[in-house]
Design a protein around this motif. Sequence first.
Motif, PDB file in Angstrom:
ATOM      1  N   ALA A  17       0.831  -1.202   0.000  1.00 35.10           N
ATOM      2  CA  ALA A  17       0.000   0.000   0.000  1.00 35.10           C
ATOM      3  C   ALA A  17       0.871   1.259   0.000  1.00 35.10           C
ATOM      4  CB  ALA A  17      -0.933  -0.006   1.209  1.00 35.10           C
ATOM      5  N   THR A  18       1.934   1.240   0.780  1.00 32.35           N
ATOM      6  CA  THR A  18       2.838   2.392   0.818  1.00 32.35           C
ATOM      7  C   THR A  18       3.486   2.615  -0.544  1.00 32.35           C
ATOM      8  OG1 THR A  18       3.302   1.956   3.153  1.00 32.35           O
ATOM      9  CG2 THR A  18       4.839   3.381   1.962  1.00 32.35           C
ATOM     10  N   ALA A  19       3.926   1.539  -1.193  1.00 29.60           N
ATOM     11  CA  ALA A  19       4.544   1.666  -2.513  1.00 29.60           C
ATOM     12  C   ALA A  19       3.550   2.211  -3.537  1.00 29.60           C
ATOM     13  CB  ALA A  19       5.090   0.318  -2.961  1.00 29.60           C
ATOM     14  N   CYS A  20       2.311   1.729  -3.487  1.00 25.12           N
ATOM     15  CA  CYS A  20       1.288   2.224  -4.421  1.00 25.12           C
ATOM     16  C   CYS A  20       1.005   3.701  -4.194  1.00 25.12           C
ATOM     17  CB  CYS A  20       0.003   1.405  -4.275  1.00 25.12           C
ATOM     18  SG  CYS A  20       0.110  -0.260  -4.955  1.00 25.12           S
ATOM     19  N   LEU A  21       0.843   4.082  -2.923  1.00 27.30           N
ATOM     20  CA  LEU A  21       0.570   5.493  -2.628  1.00 27.30           C
ATOM     21  C   LEU A  21       1.739   6.381  -3.044  1.00 27.30           C
ATOM     22  CD1 LEU A  21      -1.152   5.170   0.866  1.00 27.30           C
ATOM     23  CD2 LEU A  21      -2.234   5.713  -1.319  1.00 27.30           C
ATOM     24  N   ALA A  22       2.967   5.922  -2.823  1.00 29.60           N
ATOM     25  CA  ALA A  22       4.135   6.707  -3.235  1.00 29.60           C
ATOM     26  C   ALA A  22       4.184   6.865  -4.747  1.00 29.60           C
ATOM     27  CB  ALA A  22       5.410   6.049  -2.717  1.00 29.60           C
ATOM     28  N   ALA A  23       3.862   5.790  -5.481  1.00 32.36           N
ATOM     29  CA  ALA A  23       3.859   5.874  -6.942  1.00 32.36           C
ATOM     30  C   ALA A  23       2.774   6.819  -7.439  1.00 32.36           C
ATOM     31  CB  ALA A  23       3.663   4.480  -7.539  1.00 32.36           C
ATOM     32  N   VAL A  24       1.566   6.731  -6.861  1.00 32.85           N
ATOM     33  CA  VAL A  24       0.477   7.629  -7.255  1.00 32.85           C
ATOM     34  C   VAL A  24       0.830   9.078  -6.938  1.00 32.85           C
ATOM     35  CG1 VAL A  24      -1.917   8.246  -6.799  1.00 32.85           C
ATOM     36  CG2 VAL A  24      -1.272   5.842  -7.055  1.00 32.85           C
ATOM     37  N   ALA A  25       1.441   9.312  -5.770  1.00 27.66           N
ATOM     38  CA  ALA A  25       1.859  10.674  -5.422  1.00 27.66           C
ATOM     39  C   ALA A  25       2.891  11.195  -6.412  1.00 27.66           C
ATOM     40  CB  ALA A  25       2.428  10.683  -4.001  1.00 27.66           C
ATOM     41  N   GLY A  26       3.835  10.343  -6.805  1.00 29.61           N
ATOM     42  CA  GLY A  26       4.812  10.760  -7.794  1.00 29.61           C
ATOM     43  C   GLY A  26       4.179  11.101  -9.121  1.00 29.61           C
ATOM     44  N   LEU A  28       1.085  12.174  -9.579  1.00 31.13           N
ATOM     45  CA  LEU A  28       0.362  13.444  -9.432  1.00 31.13           C
ATOM     46  C   LEU A  28       1.304  14.638  -9.487  1.00 31.13           C
ATOM     47  CD1 LEU A  28      -2.225  12.472  -6.655  1.00 31.13           C
ATOM     48  CD2 LEU A  28      -2.630  12.760  -9.106  1.00 31.13           C
ATOM     49  N   VAL A  29       2.433  14.520  -8.814  1.00 32.23           N
ATOM     50  CA  VAL A  29       3.412  15.606  -8.863  1.00 32.23           C
ATOM     51  C   VAL A  29       3.931  15.784 -10.285  1.00 32.23           C
ATOM     52  CG1 VAL A  29       5.698  16.318  -8.056  1.00 32.23           C
ATOM     53  CG2 VAL A  29       4.051  15.332  -6.454  1.00 32.23           C
ATOM     54  N   PHE A  30       4.147  14.676 -10.984  1.00 36.40           N
ATOM     55  CA  PHE A  30       4.614  14.718 -12.366  1.00 36.40           C
ATOM     56  C   PHE A  30       3.623  15.471 -13.249  1.00 36.40           C
ATOM     57  CE2 PHE A  30       3.632  12.275 -16.282  1.00 36.40           C
ATOM     58  CZ  PHE A  30       4.609  12.821 -17.085  1.00 36.40           C
ATOM     59  N   ARG A  31       2.345  15.170 -13.100  1.00 40.99           N
ATOM     60  CA  ARG A  31       1.329  15.836 -13.932  1.00 40.99           C
ATOM     61  C   ARG A  31       1.256  17.327 -13.630  1.00 40.99           C
ATOM     62  NH1 ARG A  31      -2.474  12.710 -16.653  1.00 40.99           N
ATOM     63  NH2 ARG A  31      -3.899  14.469 -16.589  1.00 40.99           N
ATOM     64  N   GLN A  32       1.405  17.695 -12.348  1.00 44.59           N
ATOM     65  CA  GLN A  32       1.328  19.115 -11.988  1.00 44.59           C
ATOM     66  C   GLN A  32       2.569  19.875 -12.429  1.00 44.59           C
ATOM     67  OE1 GLN A  32       0.637  19.102  -7.789  1.00 44.59           O
ATOM     68  NE2 GLN A  32      -1.447  18.301  -7.956  1.00 44.59           N
ATOM     69  N   GLN A  33       3.725  19.229 -12.362  1.00 46.43           N
ATOM     70  CA  GLN A  33       4.957  19.931 -12.702  1.00 46.43           C
ATOM     71  C   GLN A  33       5.089  20.142 -14.197  1.00 46.43           C
ATOM     72  OE1 GLN A  33       8.516  18.266 -11.041  1.00 46.43           O
ATOM     73  NE2 GLN A  33       9.822  19.225 -12.555  1.00 46.43           N
ATOM     74  N   GLY A  34       4.810  19.096 -15.002  1.00 45.36           N
ATOM     75  CA  GLY A  34       4.965  19.213 -16.442  1.00 45.36           C
ATOM     76  C   GLY A  34       6.415  19.435 -16.817  1.00 45.36           C
ATOM     77  N   THR A  35       6.642  20.078 -17.959  1.00 46.45           N
ATOM     78  CA  THR A  35       7.989  20.381 -18.425  1.00 46.45           C
ATOM     79  C   THR A  35       8.177  21.880 -18.472  1.00 46.45           C
ATOM     80  OG1 THR A  35       7.217  20.293 -20.707  1.00 46.45           O
ATOM     81  CG2 THR A  35       8.186  18.292 -19.806  1.00 46.45           C
ATOM     82  N   GLN A  36       9.345  22.329 -18.091  1.00 49.92           N
ATOM     83  CA  GLN A  36       9.675  23.746 -18.103  1.00 49.92           C
ATOM     84  C   GLN A  36      10.953  23.934 -18.892  1.00 49.92           C
ATOM     85  OE1 GLN A  36       9.908  24.932 -14.031  1.00 49.92           O
ATOM     86  NE2 GLN A  36       7.761  24.476 -13.595  1.00 49.92           N
ATOM     87  N   ALA A  37      10.925  24.881 -19.797  1.00 47.82           N
ATOM     88  CA  ALA A  37      12.079  25.113 -20.651  1.00 47.82           C
ATOM     89  C   ALA A  37      13.271  25.557 -19.811  1.00 47.82           C
ATOM     90  CB  ALA A  37      11.753  26.192 -21.696  1.00 47.82           C
ATOM     91  N   GLY A  38      14.421  25.001 -20.123  1.00 52.80           N
ATOM     92  CA  GLY A  38      15.654  25.404 -19.467  1.00 52.80           C
ATOM     93  C   GLY A  38      15.891  24.771 -18.122  1.00 52.80           C
ATOM     94  N   THR A  39      15.054  23.817 -17.713  1.00 51.87           N
ATOM     95  CA  THR A  39      15.235  23.198 -16.396  1.00 51.87           C
ATOM     96  C   THR A  39      15.977  21.873 -16.474  1.00 51.87           C
ATOM     97  OG1 THR A  39      13.065  22.152 -16.592  1.00 51.87           O
ATOM     98  CG2 THR A  39      13.157  24.278 -15.480  1.00 51.87           C
ATOM     99  N   GLY A  40      16.462  21.516 -17.665  1.00 49.36           N
ATOM    100  CA  GLY A  40      17.207  20.265 -17.810  1.00 49.36           C
ATOM    101  C   GLY A  40      16.282  19.069 -17.931  1.00 49.36           C
ATOM    102  N   ALA A  53       4.583   1.215 -13.230  1.00 43.19           N
ATOM    103  CA  ALA A  53       4.802  -0.232 -13.108  1.00 43.19           C
ATOM    104  C   ALA A  53       4.620  -0.718 -11.680  1.00 43.19           C
ATOM    105  CB  ALA A  53       6.199  -0.592 -13.618  1.00 43.19           C
ATOM    106  N   VAL A  54       4.905   0.132 -10.690  1.00 42.73           N
ATOM    107  CA  VAL A  54       4.826  -0.294  -9.290  1.00 42.73           C
ATOM    108  C   VAL A  54       3.420  -0.780  -8.927  1.00 42.73           C
ATOM    109  CG1 VAL A  54       4.969   0.482  -6.898  1.00 42.73           C
ATOM    110  CG2 VAL A  54       6.782   1.065  -8.498  1.00 42.73           C
ATOM    111  N   PRO A  55       2.353   0.049  -9.059  1.00 42.76           N
ATOM    112  CA  PRO A  55       1.025  -0.463  -8.702  1.00 42.76           C
ATOM    113  C   PRO A  55       0.551  -1.575  -9.627  1.00 42.76           C
ATOM    114  CG  PRO A  55       0.865   1.731  -9.671  1.00 42.76           C
ATOM    115  CD  PRO A  55       2.307   1.480  -9.448  1.00 42.76           C
ATOM    116  N   ALA A  56       0.952  -1.530 -10.906  1.00 43.21           N
ATOM    117  CA  ALA A  56       0.523  -2.583 -11.829  1.00 43.21           C
ATOM    118  C   ALA A  56       1.069  -3.938 -11.385  1.00 43.21           C
ATOM    119  CB  ALA A  56       0.985  -2.258 -13.247  1.00 43.21           C
ATOM    120  N   VAL A  57       2.342  -3.979 -11.020  1.00 44.74           N
ATOM    121  CA  VAL A  57       2.949  -5.239 -10.589  1.00 44.74           C
ATOM    122  C   VAL A  57       2.326  -5.716  -9.282  1.00 44.74           C
ATOM    123  CG1 VAL A  57       5.088  -6.276  -9.748  1.00 44.74           C
ATOM    124  CG2 VAL A  57       5.116  -4.862 -11.793  1.00 44.74           C
ATOM    125  N   ILE A  58       2.106  -4.805  -8.348  1.00 41.79           N
ATOM    126  CA  ILE A  58       1.543  -5.194  -7.052  1.00 41.79           C
ATOM    127  C   ILE A  58       0.140  -5.773  -7.213  1.00 41.79           C
ATOM    128  CG2 ILE A  58       0.701  -4.271  -4.852  1.00 41.79           C
ATOM    129  CD1 ILE A  58       3.095  -2.369  -4.880  1.00 41.79           C
TER     130      ILE A  58
END
Length: 473
Positions: A17-26, A28-40, A53-58
């Motif tokens: 459950a902890t691994a699934c929640l951590a993956a979902v949180a990641g 969500l953060v990914f979707r909110q952050q998106g891509t920013q020019a010049g940030t590498g 893959a984490v929740p899918a495998v679990i």
Amino acid sequence: PQRRRRARPATRLVAEATACLAAVAGILVFRQQGTQAGTGVNLYTSAAPALIAVPAVIVVLRVYPLVLRGLLRGTSRNSGATAFLGLARAARTALTPALPAFALVLALSVTAFAGMVRDAVARGETAASWQAVGADATVMASALSTPGVQIYPAAERAASRVPGVTHAAAVWQANWSTQNDDQITGLVVDPASYAALAAATQGFPPLPARLLQPGRAGAPVPVLASPQAAAYLGHSASTLTSDGPVQPVRVQVAGVVPATQALPGTSAFVIIPRSALHSFAIPAAPVPVNELLLTGAGIDRTRLTAVVRTMIPEGGVTFRSDILNSLASAPLQHGTFVLFALAVVVAAGLGLAVMLVELALGAAEREVTLARLATMGLDERHRTRMVVLEVLPAVIAAAVAAWACAVVLPRVVAPAIDLSAFTGSSAAVALTPDVAAVALPLAGLAAVAAVALAIEVRTGRRRGVTASLRAGG
């Protein structure tokens, strides 16, 4: 000891459950952050396949034993001993522990991601080539847009008869002025042939040719207009005046089209039916043609170029395939696709290594089981089928998890991926699941596993039943 055995399932449940929640949180953060020019490098974009893959495998590992038990109960009543023994071995052995299963699904997800992006870029390049040319080949009366130069009927017929041409549409493109002196590009076409050509192209809205049918005598001529031209003309009838040798025409907007094949881009344009125009000098004279659109998958480039060079000396021809080739062979695409190919090779190697390791972990126990079955009279063909059925459920479980990742991945990464750098245009490129990128590596792994198991059975036969039983204790 009993408390420890009871605590293990609870500990595993909490960890999963902890691994699934951590993956979902990641995610969500990914979707909110998106891509920013010049940030590498965007670490979330790179981590998206692993996070999914984490929740899918679990989930698959949780459901996997339940499905096996159900299949085992079914085969115990309806199938022979081979299927029952194979599934019983699959249910008893730990062929898919969490780490190898995660590695295998991650490898398949990486190949799916690479295939998905590559297909999206290819579709984007194709859409950009259509947006740039408008047809498979476009012939202009003058390469320098010289006023008054036209394509004569003989040249138009010769070009439309070139081998490979399936649709041809003649266009007269000229500058027109509204009553308020707004400048509009007028595209004079035959509605039927232009609509047929439009249906054979990609990336443009369908042309409602029925809206260009003239009404009663004296009524305004119905035209199709771009949004900007429609704003100039308004909803009431308006008079357009051309800088060419035709009389002014009274028109009314019958429909709005955002783009059209004869004038790729975002210019203000109107599409006018050819039958509505009349020449100044001779009222019955045909409207001149200065653009010819051709479609066809195998247009003879040499013949068409010869026709243009011979019959339209000042003209020029643009092939969509040239634009597409220039996009596909650009250094950025080449370098990116090489990296994708390397990623697929590495992922395939990882998946193969994981599959071979899993097979090696159970080899000793399988050898003893096969030897015992041989002593009971089970022939080599049934023993091979049994060991294949032992491994097959694990491959199917990995396939289900990888397919789930391939379906979810486009929805997760689409907001953060901009492929306009590859296409050179603002044409929208949709990310769609690439089933082949998952199915082909998975089929390869399954084939490798089947061959390895068949070799294992034959090796055990050559070694001898007694030696195998002694080695197994």
